[in-house]
Write a protein that holds these residues in place. Structure first.
Motif, PDB file in Angstrom:
ATOM      1  N   ARG A  15      21.626  21.166 -21.835  1.00 18.65           N
ATOM      2  CA  ARG A  15      20.416  21.739 -21.229  1.00 18.65           C
ATOM      3  C   ARG A  15      19.722  22.688 -22.199  1.00 18.65           C
ATOM      4  O   ARG A  15      18.502  22.644 -22.352  1.00 18.65           O
ATOM      5  CB  ARG A  15      20.742  22.461 -19.918  1.00 18.65           C
ATOM      6  CG  ARG A  15      19.500  23.111 -19.300  1.00 18.65           C
ATOM      7  CD  ARG A  15      19.720  23.623 -17.908  1.00 18.65           C
ATOM      8  NE  ARG A  15      19.670  22.581 -16.901  1.00 18.65           N
ATOM      9  CZ  ARG A  15      18.543  22.056 -16.423  1.00 18.65           C
ATOM     10  NH1 ARG A  15      17.364  22.441 -16.888  1.00 18.65           N
ATOM     11  NH2 ARG A  15      18.591  21.133 -15.485  1.00 18.65           N
ATOM     12  N   GLU A  19      15.888  22.490 -23.529  1.00 14.89           N
ATOM     13  CA  GLU A  19      14.968  23.622 -23.342  1.00 14.89           C
ATOM     14  C   GLU A  19      14.400  24.092 -24.678  1.00 14.89           C
ATOM     15  O   GLU A  19      13.198  24.367 -24.794  1.00 14.89           O
ATOM     16  CB  GLU A  19      15.691  24.783 -22.651  1.00 14.89           C
ATOM     17  CG  GLU A  19      16.000  24.524 -21.189  1.00 14.89           C
ATOM     18  CD  GLU A  19      16.861  25.611 -20.564  1.00 14.89           C
ATOM     19  OE1 GLU A  19      17.372  26.489 -21.307  1.00 14.89           O
ATOM     20  OE2 GLU A  19      17.031  25.576 -19.333  1.00 14.89           O
ATOM     21  N   GLU A  94       7.567  20.969 -17.978  1.00 13.25           N
ATOM     22  CA  GLU A  94       7.420  21.262 -16.551  1.00 13.25           C
ATOM     23  C   GLU A  94       8.477  20.549 -15.703  1.00 13.25           C
ATOM     24  O   GLU A  94       8.678  20.890 -14.533  1.00 13.25           O
ATOM     25  CB  GLU A  94       6.012  20.880 -16.068  1.00 13.25           C
ATOM     26  CG  GLU A  94       5.732  19.385 -15.986  1.00 13.25           C
ATOM     27  CD  GLU A  94       5.446  18.705 -17.328  1.00 13.25           C
ATOM     28  OE1 GLU A  94       5.286  17.473 -17.333  1.00 13.25           O
ATOM     29  OE2 GLU A  94       5.393  19.408 -18.366  1.00 13.25           O
ATOM     30  N   GLU A  97      12.914  22.168 -14.535  1.00 14.11           N
ATOM     31  CA  GLU A  97      13.495  22.752 -13.323  1.00 14.11           C
ATOM     32  C   GLU A  97      13.830  21.706 -12.266  1.00 14.11           C
ATOM     33  O   GLU A  97      14.445  22.033 -11.253  1.00 14.11           O
ATOM     34  CB  GLU A  97      12.563  23.810 -12.740  1.00 14.11           C
ATOM     35  CG  GLU A  97      11.202  23.301 -12.336  1.00 14.11           C
ATOM     36  CD  GLU A  97      10.270  24.427 -11.916  1.00 14.11           C
ATOM     37  OE1 GLU A  97       9.360  24.145 -11.119  1.00 14.11           O
ATOM     38  OE2 GLU A  97      10.450  25.568 -12.378  1.00 14.11           O
ATOM     39  N   SER A  98      13.467  20.447 -12.511  1.00 13.82           N
ATOM     40  CA  SER A  98      13.821  19.397 -11.548  1.00 13.82           C
ATOM     41  C   SER A  98      14.802  18.377 -12.125  1.00 13.82           C
ATOM     42  O   SER A  98      15.173  17.422 -11.457  1.00 13.82           O
ATOM     43  CB  SER A  98      12.559  18.684 -11.046  1.00 13.82           C
ATOM     44  OG  SER A  98      11.854  18.091 -12.114  1.00 13.82           O
ATOM     45  N   PRO A 190      19.558  20.946 -10.184  1.00 17.13           N
ATOM     46  CA  PRO A 190      18.969  21.378 -11.457  1.00 17.13           C
ATOM     47  C   PRO A 190      19.318  22.829 -11.796  1.00 17.13           C
ATOM     48  O   PRO A 190      19.163  23.726 -10.960  1.00 17.13           O
ATOM     49  CB  PRO A 190      17.465  21.204 -11.211  1.00 17.13           C
ATOM     50  CG  PRO A 190      17.382  20.089 -10.216  1.00 17.13           C
ATOM     51  CD  PRO A 190      18.565  20.313  -9.300  1.00 17.13           C
ATOM     52  N   GLU A 191      19.844  23.027 -13.002  1.00 21.21           N
ATOM     53  CA  GLU A 191      20.243  24.341 -13.507  1.00 21.21           C
ATOM     54  C   GLU A 191      21.338  24.983 -12.660  1.00 21.21           C
ATOM     55  O   GLU A 191      21.559  26.187 -12.731  1.00 21.21           O
ATOM     56  CB  GLU A 191      19.031  25.284 -13.598  1.00 21.21           C
ATOM     57  CG  GLU A 191      17.923  24.750 -14.474  1.00 21.21           C
ATOM     58  CD  GLU A 191      16.717  25.661 -14.532  1.00 21.21           C
ATOM     59  OE1 GLU A 191      16.678  26.517 -15.437  1.00 21.21           O
ATOM     60  OE2 GLU A 191      15.825  25.508 -13.673  1.00 21.21           O
TER      61      GLU A 191
END
Length: 199
Positions: A15, A19, A94, A97-98, A190-191
């Motif tokens: 992740r 990012e 964008e 986060e999903s 997510p996350e």
């Protein structure tokens, strides 16, 4: 086998890599995780990074063979799954986060030495991933693909052949079949919390 803690680190590294690429505008390198990694990340391992969004595949690419360190293989695979999977447009910032991030650590693939008619009995659904090779064609499906799609061993062999661009029955007509196992770590959301998924 990785411990649960090491598995969490693997997913967090994937992740963080995505990012850094999407939000930082640069290609991450080793040690970009910002933390000391456990020793296993210096060992050569095969690995795949899978991205899903709202239950749908968004990218999945990896290293089938242990040709680089686990750390580098995760970084490479995470970048490729996010922006180089030819089946999908590149992931946008964008979407972070999903996205659910999943990392599968692979064992060394081993050729199944059996007559074609015995191959289905040698494939254990939920345990084995498959690689099918014939000439320049090669296809791979991870162990979780069969149970997630309710495939039996014949279906799984056929779909792996099709992934290689071969006819579904190529496994019965002389294509080489390899199996491997995978240890799967993924975010529950997510996350979110990272769990080890077993079938």
């Amino acid at each position: 086998m990785l411990t649960e803690t090491e598995g969490r680190v693997a997913v967090k590294l994937a992740r963080k890599t995505i990012e850094t690429l999407l939000l930082g505008g640069r290609v991450p390198g080793p040690r970009d995780a910002g933390t000391d990694l456990p020793p296993v990340f210096g060992e050569n391992r095969g690995v795949f990074v899978t991205l899903t969004e709202k239950g749908m595949l968004r990218g999945c690419i990896g290293h089938p063979y242990p040709d680089s360190t686990l750390e580098q293989a995760i970084i490479d695979s995470a970048i490729s799954a996010a922006v180089r999977d030819p089946r999908f447009p590149p992931v946008g910032g964008e979407e972070l986060e999903s996205l659910i991030v999943e990392v599968t650590i692979l064992t060394q693939p081993e050729k199944i030495n059996a007559p074609p008619k015995e191959l289905p009995d040698k494939v254990e659904i939920g345990k084995h991933g498959l690689i099918v090779k014939q000439g320049y064609c090669q296809g791979l499906l991870l162990p979780q693909v069969a149970p997630e799609n309710e495939m039996d061993s014949i279906d799984f062999l056929g779909h792996t052949c099709m992934k290689a661009g071969l006819s579904p029955d190529a496994w019965a007509k002389g294509a080489e079949v390899y199996c491997f196992e995978g240890q799967i770590f993924k975010e529950k959301e997510p996350e979110g919390e990272v769990i080890e998924e077993k079938f």
